[in-house]
Design an enzyme around this catalytic site. Structure first.
Site, PDB file in Angstrom:
ATOM      1  N   CYS B  77       0.841  -1.215   0.000  1.00 23.74           N
ATOM      2  CA  CYS B  77       0.000   0.000   0.000  1.00 23.74           C
ATOM      3  C   CYS B  77       0.868   1.255   0.000  1.00 23.74           C
ATOM      4  O   CYS B  77       1.561   1.503  -0.967  1.00 23.74           O
ATOM      5  CB  CYS B  77      -1.015  -0.035   1.131  1.00 23.74           C
ATOM      6  SG  CYS B  77      -2.348   1.160   0.878  1.00 23.74           S
ATOM      7  N   HIS B 181      -3.864  -4.687  -0.478  1.00 22.50           N
ATOM      8  CA  HIS B 181      -3.460  -5.256   0.813  1.00 22.50           C
ATOM      9  C   HIS B 181      -3.524  -6.785   0.739  1.00 22.50           C
ATOM     10  O   HIS B 181      -4.600  -7.353   0.938  1.00 22.50           O
ATOM     11  CB  HIS B 181      -4.398  -4.757   1.919  1.00 22.50           C
ATOM     12  CG  HIS B 181      -4.158  -3.331   2.287  1.00 22.50           C
ATOM     13  ND1 HIS B 181      -3.191  -2.959   3.187  1.00 22.50           N
ATOM     14  CD2 HIS B 181      -4.726  -2.189   1.858  1.00 22.50           C
ATOM     15  CE1 HIS B 181      -3.183  -1.643   3.314  1.00 22.50           C
ATOM     16  NE2 HIS B 181      -4.105  -1.147   2.514  1.00 22.50           N
ATOM     17  N   GLU B 183      -2.532  -8.856   2.884  1.00 23.53           N
ATOM     18  CA  GLU B 183      -2.893  -9.370   4.219  1.00 23.53           C
ATOM     19  C   GLU B 183      -4.390  -9.267   4.476  1.00 23.53           C
ATOM     20  O   GLU B 183      -4.890  -9.809   5.458  1.00 23.53           O
ATOM     21  CB  GLU B 183      -2.086  -8.621   5.297  1.00 23.53           C
ATOM     22  CG  GLU B 183      -2.572  -7.226   5.671  1.00 23.53           C
ATOM     23  CD  GLU B 183      -2.187  -6.125   4.670  1.00 23.53           C
ATOM     24  OE1 GLU B 183      -1.712  -6.444   3.565  1.00 23.53           O
ATOM     25  OE2 GLU B 183      -2.381  -4.934   5.001  1.00 23.53           O
TER      26      GLU B 183
END
Lengths: 255, 205
Positions: B77, B181, B183
Site C-alpha cells: 500500500c 493489501h 494481508e
C-alpha cells in the site's frame, strides 16, 4: 471492475454478537471471534464490528476482543462504537482494525473527522450515520446519535456531504426505520446520500431477501451492503448471496 | 526471519497477523541491526505518503542499503508507493527511488468514488513470482486515492482498472510491491505472502 462488497456486521454487546429490531429487543447471535473467522473464510468482502454498548454506557471499545477477532480475519476489518478521540482510533488500528467508524463523537465534534483523516488517512475514517425518516417531511431524514436513542435536527444528506469535506473516506449509512426488520433497505435514503457524495456508501438496515440487497446496490446506488440477521441466523450464506447478485449482473468477487 | 519494518505509520498488526497465520517467522522492528539480519523485509504503511516518507526517513538509508545488497523487499500500500521516485500527495515528496515512477492522484473526473475502496480484479503480468499458483488474475482488496505510474521497462507490473489503469503490483529484481493489501485479501492474498516468503528463503539459500 471494482466489485460490490458484501459485509456481515457483528453488533457486539458483553462480548457476544447480538441483533435486535430497530436497535431494540436484542437476541444472541454467537461468538464474535468464531463468526469473524467464519465470514472471512466464507468469502465476505469485509467485516464490521460495532460495540453497541459503548456509547450508552460511555464504555471504551473492547480492544482485547478486537485483537482476538482480527487474528483470524483476513479481509478489511472496521471497528466502531463509542470512539470519541483520534488516540482511540490509533489504538484500534494498532489492535488489528483497518478502519474505524465514528458516529456520535463526529456529530459532537466534526473536527474529529479531519484530525483522524490527517493522522491516519481518509481510507480508514468511516462516518457512521444512523438516520431516521423525519415525520411529516417526504424525502428528509435526520441524524440520530447515542445508538439511535437521541434524535438531532441535523439533515442526514447534508451531514454526509459535510463529513466528506472534513475527511471521511466512507459512509456507513444505517436506516433506523428499517434496521432489523428484514423488510428491505431504505432505497430512497441510500440513493440520496450516494448521489450527494463522492466517497463510497455502505447501505445498512433492513436486509431481508436477496432481492433487497440487489435493489439497494442498483437503485440505491450503494457501493456495499451490510447485513447481520440474514447471515447470523443462516437465512443465506455469503456464497448464495454472491451467486444471486452475480446472476443479477451485479459485479461481485467470486467465492 | 522476516522483518516487518515498523516506522510508526498505521497498522502493522494486520500484516503481522497474516504472516503468523501462514506460519512464517516474523519480527516487527525498526532497529537497523534487526533489519540487516532479516532474510526479507516488508514495508507496510497506510495514510498519506508524504507523512509516511517523513517517518521512514531515519531508516531510509538502511532500507536502500539492504535493497542494493539484494535482500527481498515487499512494499504494501503506502509502503509500495514509497518504493517510487516521487509522490505528489499533498505536495511533492521524494521517496525511496527503488522503482522508477511517480505516485499521482486517481482522476476524479470519471465519476467513480474515491478512495478506490474494495475488491478489484488484478491481471498479472506473465512470470510474476508474487502471483505463483494464482493463474492469470484474481481479486484483491484496495484502499487508495493515489496510484503509482511505473516509468521503467525493466519493472514487471500487474494492473487493475479504475477509470484509469492502476498499477496493482510490481517486481524488479529483489524489489516487490503491492498497491492492494495482500494481508486483507483472503486466501489469494495469503498466497501472495506465502510466495514472498518462498522468494526470501530461496534468495538466502
Amino acid at each position: 471492475m471494482l466489485t460490490k462488497r458484501i459485509i456481515p456486521c457483528l453488533d457486539v454487546k458483553d462480548n457476544r454478537v447480538v441483533k435486535g429490531v430497530n436497535f431494540l429487543n436484542l437476541r444472541d447471535a454467537g461468538d464474535p471471534v468464531e463468526l469473524g473467522k467464519k465470514y472471512s473464510a466464507q468469502g465476505a468482502d469485509e467485516l464490521v464490528f460495532l460495540d453497541i454498548t459503548a456509547t450508552i454506557r460511555s464504555k471504551k471499545t473492547i480492544v482485547e476482543l478486537v485483537e482476538k477477532v482480527a487474528e483470524n480475519v483476513f479481509i478489511p476489518f472496521t471497528v466502531g462504537g463509542g470512539i470519541s478521540t483520534a488516540d482511540q482510533i490509533g489504538l484500534l488500528l494498532r489492535s488489528g482494525a483497518d478502519k474505524c467508524s465514528i458516529n456520535t463523537a463526529a456529530v459532537n465534534n466534526p473536527d474529529l473527522l479531519r484530525e483522524s483523516a490527517e493522522r491516519f488517512g481518509a481510507q480508514c475514517v468511516v462516518l457512521a450515520i444512523d438516520a431516521r425518516r423525519t415525520p411529516g417531511k417526504v424525502g428528509k431524514w435526520h441524524v440520530t446519535v447515542k445508538a439511535g436513542s437521541k434524535p438531532t435536527d441535523i439533515d442526514a444528506v447534508e451531514w454526509a456531504v459535510r463529513a466528506e469535506k472534513l475527511g471521511a473516506g466512507e459512509i456507513l449509512l444505517t436506516s433506523m426505520d428499517a434496521d432489523g426488520t428484514q423488510a428491505g433497505y431504505d432505497i430512497e435514503l441510500t440513493r440520496a446520500v450516494a448521489e450527494a457524495v463522492g466517497i463510497p456508501v455502505i447501505a445498512s438496515g433492513g436486509a431481508g431477501t436477496l432481492e433487497s440487497l440487489a435493489e439497494v446496490l442498483e437503485k440505491g446506488k450503494a457501493d456495499a451492503v451490510l447485513a447481520a440477521s440474514i447471515f447470523h441466523y443462516g437465512t443465506y450464506s455469503i456464497k448464495e448471496t454472491k451467486k444471486f447478485l452475480q446472476r443479477q449482473g451485479i459485479p461481485v468477487r467470486p467465492v | 526471519m522476516l522483518v516487518i519494518i515498523d516506522y510508526g505509520v498505521g497498522n502493522v498488526r494486520s500484516v503481522t497477523n497474516a504472516f503468523r497465520y501462514i506460519g512464517s517467522e516474523i519480527a516487527v522492528s525498526c532497529d537497523p541491526t534487526v533489519i540487516r539480519r532479516a532474510r526479507g523485509l516488508i514495508l507496510p504503511g497506510v495514510g498519506a505518503s508524504g507523512y509516511a516518507m517523513q517517518k521512514v526517513a531515519p531508516i531510509a538509508g538502511v532500507i536502500k542499503e539492504q535493497a542494493a545488497a539484494g535482500k527481498p523487499l515487499l512494499g504494501i500500500c503506502v509502503g509500495f508507493q514509497l518504493l517510487f521516485d516521487e509522490s505528489h500527495e499533498m505536495g511533492t515528496h521524494k521517496c525511496l527511488g527503488l522503482i522508477k515512477g511517480n505516485v499521482i492522484p486517481i482522476p476524479t473526473d470519471s465519476g467513480l468514488t474515491i478512495p478506490h475502496m474494495g475488491w478489484n480484479y488484478v491481471r498479472f503480468a506473465e512470470g510474476m513470482r508474487l502471483f505463483d499458483g494464482l493463474g492469470e488474475g484474481r481479486h484483491f482488496a484496495f484502499a487508495n486515492s493515489f496510484y503509482a505510474q511505473v516509468d521503467d521497462a525493466q519493472t514487471q507490473a500487474a494492473y487493475t482498472e479504475y477509470g484509469v489503469q492502476i498499477t496493482a503490483a510490481v517486481e524488479k529484481g529483489n524489489i516487490y510491491g503491492c498497491q492492494f493489501h495482500p494481508e486483507k485479501s483472503a486466501a489469494d492474498g495469503l498466497q501472495v505472502l506465502k510466495n514472498f516468503v518462498t522468494i526470501c528463503h530461496e534468495a538466502t539459500k
